[in-house]
Design a protein around this motif. Structure first.
Motif, mmCIF file in Angstrom:
data_model
loop_
_atom_site.group_PDB
_atom_site.id
_atom_site.type_symbol
_atom_site.label_atom_id
_atom_site.label_comp_id
_atom_site.label_asym_id
_atom_site.label_seq_id
_atom_site.Cartn_x
_atom_site.Cartn_y
_atom_site.Cartn_z
ATOM 1 N N HIS A 12 4.647 -1.880 1.502
ATOM 2 C CA HIS A 12 4.038 -0.767 0.761
ATOM 3 C C HIS A 12 5.008 0.419 0.825
ATOM 4 C CE1 HIS A 12 1.191 2.252 -0.543
ATOM 5 N NE2 HIS A 12 0.246 1.319 -0.709
ATOM 6 N N GLU A 13 5.634 0.730 -0.296
ATOM 7 C CA GLU A 13 6.671 1.764 -0.350
ATOM 8 C C GLU A 13 6.154 3.141 0.054
ATOM 9 O OE1 GLU A 13 10.587 3.437 -1.456
ATOM 10 O OE2 GLU A 13 9.854 1.537 -0.678
ATOM 11 N N ARG A 17 -2.927 5.909 13.327
ATOM 12 C CA ARG A 17 -2.278 4.976 12.408
ATOM 13 C C ARG A 17 -2.611 5.249 10.945
ATOM 14 N NH1 ARG A 17 -2.902 -0.733 13.477
ATOM 15 N NH2 ARG A 17 -2.451 -0.999 11.304
ATOM 16 N N ASP A 18 -3.733 5.919 10.665
ATOM 17 C CA ASP A 18 -4.119 6.197 9.286
ATOM 18 C C ASP A 18 -3.922 7.660 8.897
ATOM 19 O OD1 ASP A 18 -4.824 3.559 8.923
ATOM 20 O OD2 ASP A 18 -6.940 3.879 9.371
ATOM 21 N N VAL A 36 -5.093 6.152 -4.729
ATOM 22 C CA VAL A 36 -3.635 6.239 -4.845
ATOM 23 C C VAL A 36 -2.993 5.176 -3.968
ATOM 24 C CG1 VAL A 36 -1.606 7.684 -4.378
ATOM 25 C CG2 VAL A 36 -3.630 8.677 -5.445
ATOM 26 N N LEU A 37 -3.406 5.098 -2.714
ATOM 27 C CA LEU A 37 -2.801 4.132 -1.794
ATOM 28 C C LEU A 37 -3.060 2.692 -2.205
ATOM 29 C CD1 LEU A 37 -3.506 5.892 1.584
ATOM 30 C CD2 LEU A 37 -1.309 5.654 0.426
ATOM 31 N N ALA A 38 -4.187 2.450 -2.842
ATOM 32 C CA ALA A 38 -4.530 1.094 -3.265
ATOM 33 C C ALA A 38 -3.833 0.695 -4.562
ATOM 34 C CB ALA A 38 -6.045 0.970 -3.430
ATOM 35 N N TRP A 75 7.587 5.268 -4.140
ATOM 36 C CA TRP A 75 7.170 6.440 -3.367
ATOM 37 C C TRP A 75 6.388 7.386 -4.261
ATOM 38 C CZ3 TRP A 75 5.849 9.109 0.601
ATOM 39 C CH2 TRP A 75 6.054 10.482 0.707
ATOM 40 N N ILE A 76 5.216 7.773 -3.780
ATOM 41 C CA ILE A 76 4.410 8.798 -4.442
ATOM 42 C C ILE A 76 4.295 9.964 -3.471
ATOM 43 C CG2 ILE A 76 2.126 9.396 -5.344
ATOM 44 C CD1 ILE A 76 1.856 6.530 -6.301
#
Length: 151
Positions: free
Chosen positions: A79-80, A117-118, A128-130, A138-139
């Motif tokens: 996951h970039e 961790r989150d 967005v992450l999904a 990269w966002i």
């Protein structure tokens, strides 16, 4: 027996063994925990600086995923945005602790973020992450999230 100790900071030799196994894809999958990700990222930031750490981590995580039977797809694996977020966070920590050696910096990073961790979720919405876009590229977090985090 795990390569990295849980009860004390790792030695330089333990870090070398961990990174070698991670990069070769021989590290057991269950040992590449959140602390393992942090250790690798912190070491790469320490050794290479932010930009090169991003490139190196990107390559190594993708290769490791495949070595342990995973796939890097639009829905799983590398996951970039999350990877770049963590390297940037570790680089910011490194900037505030420029005199720490590699092992000390890795131990500090793990101690600082072991139970967080989150933390990237403070900066991004779930949608967005999904997204496939975030997994591929990269966002940048929204400016309001960055400002809120610094209050």
């Amino acid at each position: 027996m795990p390569i990295l100790p849980d009860t004390r900071p790792p030695s330089e030799l333990e870090i070398d063994a961990f990174l070698a196994a991670f990069e070769a894809g021989t590290l057991p999958k269950e040992e590449f925990t959140h602390a393992g990700h942090l250790t690798a990222g912190a070491c790469y930031v320490h050794m290479f600086g932010e930009a090169n750490a991003i490139s190196h981590m990107r390559l190594c995580v993708r290769r490791f995923n495949e070595a342990v039977g995973g796939k890097n797809t639009d829905i799983s694996g590398y996951h970039e945005t999350i990877t770049v977020f963590w390297i940037k966070a570790l680089a910011a920590v490194r900037a505030t602790h420029p005199t720490l050696g590699r092992a000390e910096f890795a131990a500090h990073a793990v101690q600082s973020y072991r139970n967080r961790r989150d933390v990237f979720r403070d900066f991004y919405d779930f949608d967005v992450l999904a997204s496939v876009e975030a997994r591929r590229s990269w966002i940048e977090p929204p400016v309001k999230a960055i400002l809120a985090a610094n209050l």
